[in-house]
Design an enzyme around this catalytic site. Structure first.
Site, PDB file in Angstrom:
ATOM      1  N   MET A  33       5.158  23.636  61.775  1.00 11.42           N
ATOM      2  CA  MET A  33       3.991  24.109  62.834  1.00 11.42           C
ATOM      3  C   MET A  33       2.773  24.806  62.044  1.00 11.42           C
ATOM      4  SD  MET A  33       5.377  23.859  66.498  1.00 11.42           S
ATOM      5  CE  MET A  33       6.130  25.549  66.507  1.00 11.42           C
ATOM      6  N   GLY A  39      10.062  31.507  54.139  1.00 14.27           N
ATOM      7  CA  GLY A  39      11.157  30.348  54.778  1.00 14.27           C
ATOM      8  C   GLY A  39      10.723  28.856  54.522  1.00 14.27           C
ATOM      9  N   HIS A  40       9.525  28.819  55.031  1.00 16.00           N
ATOM     10  CA  HIS A  40       8.800  27.522  54.757  1.00 16.00           C
ATOM     11  C   HIS A  40       8.842  26.969  53.223  1.00 16.00           C
ATOM     12  CE1 HIS A  40       6.965  28.625  58.636  1.00 16.00           C
ATOM     13  NE2 HIS A  40       7.388  27.177  58.987  1.00 16.00           N
ATOM     14  N   LYS A 154      18.011  26.277  59.029  1.00 15.89           N
ATOM     15  CA  LYS A 154      18.989  26.371  59.955  1.00 15.89           C
ATOM     16  C   LYS A 154      18.894  27.447  60.961  1.00 15.89           C
ATOM     17  CE  LYS A 154      23.221  24.580  57.160  1.00 15.89           C
ATOM     18  NZ  LYS A 154      24.550  24.983  56.603  1.00 15.89           N
ATOM     19  N   ASP A 156      16.619  27.322  63.225  1.00 20.74           N
ATOM     20  CA  ASP A 156      16.609  26.483  64.304  1.00 20.74           C
ATOM     21  C   ASP A 156      17.738  25.500  64.437  1.00 20.74           C
ATOM     22  OD1 ASP A 156      13.891  27.335  65.507  1.00 20.74           O
ATOM     23  OD2 ASP A 156      13.457  26.670  63.573  1.00 20.74           O
ATOM     24  N   SER A 192       7.357  32.791  61.612  1.00 19.64           N
ATOM     25  CA  SER A 192       5.896  32.976  61.646  1.00 19.64           C
ATOM     26  C   SER A 192       5.807  33.911  63.015  1.00 19.64           C
ATOM     27  CB  SER A 192       5.121  31.690  62.179  1.00 19.64           C
ATOM     28  OG  SER A 192       5.518  30.710  61.148  1.00 19.64           O
ATOM     29  N   ARG A 193       6.410  34.216  63.796  1.00 21.74           N
ATOM     30  CA  ARG A 193       6.159  35.095  64.903  1.00 21.74           C
ATOM     31  C   ARG A 193       6.373  36.526  64.645  1.00 21.74           C
ATOM     32  NH1 ARG A 193       8.499  30.379  67.673  1.00 21.74           N
ATOM     33  NH2 ARG A 193       7.204  29.877  69.325  1.00 21.74           N
TER      34      ARG A 193
END
Length: 287
Positions: A33, A39-40, A154, A156, A192-193
């Site tokens: 997103m 992480g991405h 993982k 999510d 991202s948050r």
């Protein structure tokens, strides 16, 4: 370090054309997103390794409005498009698919896609419609990209379990891969948050991981499930500024509440720091 020229594509038609001559090799897909972080990057690098020199890596960067149950969360979600494309380039992505909502969804769309078992607990219990939106957009993206493989983090964990079920139940010919959680040096799961946390909340948030590790040790050395769940909840509630959404010990396969010892199991938590909701989890084994 990779440095591939990334083909930035924003329409479905152009994406299909770009992929038409790549069907003979492996196509590895990483949906995101945006607001990409390390992480991405880990997912993208794994995709590059999996695809190999002859394969194709596709990353989607699409802030999917259909999966947000909170309009404020959608409005405040960070957006860093230029940095996202640069990260894709350094991680070896061949195609970045960057559609807008109007091109992804018809104005009079009337089809939904809902999972009714794994999505009833954890995040699904407090985020109505969230996983239906996830299943819908991922199914659409799978249809557009038609990858051989797809990689999901993982962090999510529930999302990954639900998408595995979707692929199984709908006979989608894709192999899903779960990638380990990438963390900051202090243990906080990358998200991202995280950039929206206040300094005070950012200092307190690593305690989520610390308490998960303590609960893992307790469970794996014989503490019963109810006590692990109770003690973890109490420890999380003691973190300054936190509001616990849930702290659950579940069967890792079914995601249903665990009452008797089982392996594999999963500790999963969600907690609010102000208006920022963080999730984390840890897998458990018990002899």
């Amino acid at each position: 370090m990779y440095s591939f020229p990334v083909q930035n594509i924003s329409t479905k038609q152009a994406l299909r054309r770009a992929l038409a001559d790549k069907r003979s090799g492996r196509i590895v897909f990483v949906p995101t997103m945006g607001a990409l972080h390390e992480g991405h990057a880990s997912l993208l690098r794994q995709a590059r390794e999996l695809a190999g020199a002859e394969g194709c890596v596709v990353a989607s960067i699409f802030l999917n409005p259909v999966q947000f149950d909170n309009a404020g969360d959608l409005a405040s979600y960070p957006s860093t498009p230029e940095a996202d494309l640069k990260l894709c380039e350094t991680c070896g992505v061949d195609i970045a698919f960057t559609p807008d909502p109007a091109s992804m969804y018809e104005g009079d769309r009337s089809i939904s896609l809902e999972e009714t078992n794994l999505s009833t607990a954890l995040c699904g219990a407090t985020r109505p419609g969230h996983f239906a939106g996830v299943c819908l957009v991922v199914n659409k993206l799978f249809n557009l990209v038609q990858p051989t493989d797809a990689i999901f983090g993982k962090k999510d964990y529930q999302q990954l379990a639900i998408l595995r079920r979707m692929v199984r139940d709908l006979d989608i010919p894709i192999t899903l891969h779960g990638a380990e959680i990438v963390r900051e040096a202090d243990g906080l799961a990358r998200s991202s948050r995280n950039v929206r946390l206040t300094p005070e909340h950012r200092a307190a948030a690593p305690a989520i991981r610390q308490n998960l590790l303590a609960a893992k040790q307790a469970y794996e050395t014989g503490t019963n499930a109810d006590d692990v769940r109770r003690d973890l909840t109490a420890a999380l509630e003691a973190i300054p500024g936190v509001r616990v959404d849930y702290a659950e010990l579940v069967d890792a396969e079914t995601l249903h509440e665990l009452r008797t010892p089982a392996s594999p199991a999963l500790l999963a938590v969600a907690a609010w720091f102000g208006d920022v909701r963080l999730i984390d989890n840890i897998e458990l084994q018990r002899a």
